[in-house]
Design a protein around this motif. Structure first.
Motif, PDB file in Angstrom:
ATOM      1  N   PRO A 142      34.082  39.782  33.004  1.00 51.19           N
ATOM      2  CA  PRO A 142      34.001  39.578  34.445  1.00 51.19           C
ATOM      3  C   PRO A 142      33.990  40.926  35.174  1.00 51.19           C
ATOM      4  N   LEU A 143      33.787  40.868  36.441  1.00 53.89           N
ATOM      5  CA  LEU A 143      33.915  42.040  37.302  1.00 53.89           C
ATOM      6  C   LEU A 143      35.400  42.188  37.605  1.00 53.89           C
ATOM      7  N   TYR A 144      35.944  43.359  37.368  1.00 54.38           N
ATOM      8  CA  TYR A 144      37.362  43.616  37.662  1.00 54.38           C
ATOM      9  C   TYR A 144      37.464  44.371  38.977  1.00 54.38           C
ATOM     10  N   LEU A 145      38.225  43.835  39.919  1.00 54.26           N
ATOM     11  CA  LEU A 145      38.499  44.505  41.190  1.00 54.26           C
ATOM     12  C   LEU A 145      40.005  44.741  41.273  1.00 54.26           C
TER      13      LEU A 145
ATOM     14  N   GLU B 195      38.768  48.050  44.373  1.00 50.61           N
ATOM     15  CA  GLU B 195      37.891  48.985  43.680  1.00 50.61           C
ATOM     16  C   GLU B 195      37.481  48.417  42.329  1.00 50.61           C
ATOM     17  N   VAL B 196      36.217  48.616  41.956  1.00 48.01           N
ATOM     18  CA  VAL B 196      35.705  48.144  40.672  1.00 48.01           C
ATOM     19  C   VAL B 196      36.306  48.985  39.556  1.00 48.01           C
ATOM     20  N   ARG B 197      36.779  48.321  38.501  1.00 44.96           N
ATOM     21  CA  ARG B 197      37.336  48.992  37.325  1.00 44.96           C
ATOM     22  C   ARG B 197      36.635  48.448  36.085  1.00 44.96           C
ATOM     23  N   ASP B 198      36.525  49.299  35.060  1.00 47.85           N
ATOM     24  CA  ASP B 198      35.944  48.865  33.784  1.00 47.85           C
ATOM     25  C   ASP B 198      36.923  48.032  32.978  1.00 47.85           C
ATOM     26  N   ASP B 199      38.221  48.268  33.196  1.00 47.72           N
ATOM     27  CA  ASP B 199      39.237  47.644  32.349  1.00 47.72           C
ATOM     28  C   ASP B 199      40.519  47.483  33.161  1.00 47.72           C
ATOM     29  N   ILE B 200      41.294  46.471  32.829  1.00 46.46           N
ATOM     30  CA  ILE B 200      42.584  46.294  33.502  1.00 46.46           C
ATOM     31  C   ILE B 200      43.738  46.277  32.512  1.00 46.46           C
ATOM     32  N   ALA B 201      43.442  46.474  31.235  1.00 47.22           N
ATOM     33  CA  ALA B 201      44.476  46.388  30.200  1.00 47.22           C
ATOM     34  C   ALA B 201      45.537  47.478  30.337  1.00 47.22           C
TER      35      ALA B 201
ATOM     36  N   THR C 283      30.543  33.240  44.489  1.00 46.65           N
ATOM     37  CA  THR C 283      31.103  34.497  43.978  1.00 46.65           C
ATOM     38  C   THR C 283      29.999  35.522  43.780  1.00 46.65           C
ATOM     39  N   VAL C 284      28.869  35.112  43.186  1.00 48.53           N
ATOM     40  CA  VAL C 284      27.746  36.034  42.966  1.00 48.53           C
ATOM     41  C   VAL C 284      27.171  36.494  44.312  1.00 48.53           C
ATOM     42  N   ALA C 285      27.096  35.607  45.285  1.00 47.99           N
ATOM     43  CA  ALA C 285      26.589  35.989  46.608  1.00 47.99           C
ATOM     44  C   ALA C 285      27.507  37.023  47.265  1.00 47.99           C
ATOM     45  N   ARG C 286      28.791  36.877  47.058  1.00 47.34           N
ATOM     46  CA  ARG C 286      29.763  37.792  47.690  1.00 47.34           C
ATOM     47  C   ARG C 286      29.836  39.144  46.981  1.00 47.34           C
ATOM     48  N   TYR C 287      29.821  39.133  45.641  1.00 47.28           N
ATOM     49  CA  TYR C 287      30.058  40.365  44.886  1.00 47.28           C
ATOM     50  C   TYR C 287      28.823  40.902  44.168  1.00 47.28           C
ATOM     51  N   GLY C 288      27.720  40.176  44.190  1.00 49.35           N
ATOM     52  CA  GLY C 288      26.507  40.653  43.545  1.00 49.35           C
ATOM     53  C   GLY C 288      26.371  40.150  42.120  1.00 49.35           C
ATOM     54  N   GLN C 289      25.273  40.541  41.498  1.00 46.60           N
ATOM     55  CA  GLN C 289      24.935  40.062  40.162  1.00 46.60           C
ATOM     56  C   GLN C 289      25.976  40.462  39.120  1.00 46.60           C
ATOM     57  N   GLN C 290      26.690  41.556  39.342  1.00 49.45           N
ATOM     58  CA  GLN C 290      27.713  41.979  38.378  1.00 49.45           C
ATOM     59  C   GLN C 290      28.871  40.986  38.285  1.00 49.45           C
ATOM     60  N   ALA C 291      28.918  40.028  39.202  1.00 48.44           N
ATOM     61  CA  ALA C 291      29.951  38.993  39.178  1.00 48.44           C
ATOM     62  C   ALA C 291      29.475  37.718  38.501  1.00 48.44           C
ATOM     63  N   SER C 292      28.368  37.790  37.750  1.00 53.57           N
ATOM     64  CA  SER C 292      27.803  36.596  37.137  1.00 53.57           C
ATOM     65  C   SER C 292      28.678  36.001  36.028  1.00 53.57           C
TER      66      SER C 292
ATOM     67  N   VAL D 142      40.418  39.505  40.419  1.00 54.87           N
ATOM     68  CA  VAL D 142      40.920  40.319  41.526  1.00 54.87           C
ATOM     69  C   VAL D 142      42.399  40.585  41.268  1.00 54.87           C
ATOM     70  N   VAL D 143      42.728  41.855  41.107  1.00 57.54           N
ATOM     71  CA  VAL D 143      44.112  42.264  40.848  1.00 57.54           C
ATOM     72  C   VAL D 143      44.612  43.017  42.074  1.00 57.54           C
ATOM     73  N   THR D 144      45.733  42.573  42.608  1.00 57.29           N
ATOM     74  CA  THR D 144      46.370  43.265  43.724  1.00 57.29           C
ATOM     75  C   THR D 144      47.641  43.904  43.191  1.00 57.29           C
ATOM     76  N   LEU D 145      47.712  45.220  43.348  1.00 55.92           N
ATOM     77  CA  LEU D 145      48.879  45.957  42.865  1.00 55.92           C
ATOM     78  C   LEU D 145      49.961  46.012  43.932  1.00 55.92           C
TER      79      LEU D 145
END
Length: 178
Positions: free
Chosen positions: A21-24, A28-34, A53-62, A67-70
């Motif tokens: 998935p797309l990690y936010l 901010e976009v992140r490659d990894d959340i581990a 979701t794809v309309a809001r975040y683009g094709q990368q959200a396919s 969504v992670v809030t710190l």
């Protein structure tokens, strides 16, 4: 910590790199959340891979969006960013090259005032090194604390020290009774 099981299950089900998935993280976009410490997570939200979701975040959200809030907007920062905290502590602990290799892993908290306090010792293979690491941690300079909504907040970290650097830990002796 209440999000740890959800995060682990989410990471386990999203194994294939092609279907990640797309990690936010805090927007901010992140490659990894581990690598995000679970204690730093305030909220995790999983958005489905649907048209909205794809309309809001683009094709990368396919493949969906996580969504992670710190608990903070900006993480705590040690020094001027030139040296890691682990390297600073290792440099300030006296441990001769001739000594047996040892490791200490300890949780710490960076308070809102930037001071550092040791928490739980997660691993210690040598009590002498543990005492020296805890002393160096207590004498460490102040950090630039994490911030949330432009206010300083406490955050946690994990310190990993193995000395002497590059030297392997001795194998543990195992006894088998028959």
């Amino acid at each position: 910590m209440k999000y740890l099981p959800l995060l682990c299950a989410l990471l386990a089900t999203l194994g294939a790199a092609a279907q990640r998935p797309l990690y936010l993280v805090n927007g901010e976009v992140r490659d990894d959340i581990a690598s995000i410490p679970p204690a730093d997570i305030e909220r995790v939200e999983e958005l489905p891979a649907d048209d909205e979701t794809v309309a809001r975040y683009g094709q990368q959200a396919s493949h969906g969006v996580v969504v992670v809030t710190l608990r903070y907007d900006t993480p705590a920062r040690f020094g001027d960013g030139g040296e890691s905290f682990d390297a600073f502590i290792a440099r300030n602990v006296k441990w001769d090259e001739e000594e047996t290799a040892a490791r200490v892993v300890v949780r710490y908290t960076v308070a809102a005032d930037g001071s550092v306090a040791a928490g739980e010792v997660l691993q210690s293979t040598d009590n002498r090194l543990r005492r020296r690491v805890l002393k160096a941690l207590a004498e460490a300079p102040r950090w630039h604390p994490a911030t949330k909504d432009d206010r300083a907040v406490a955050s946690d970290g994990v310190l990993r020290i193995q000395l002497p650097e590059g030297k392997r830990l001795p194998r543990q002796v195992e006894m088998v009774w028959r």
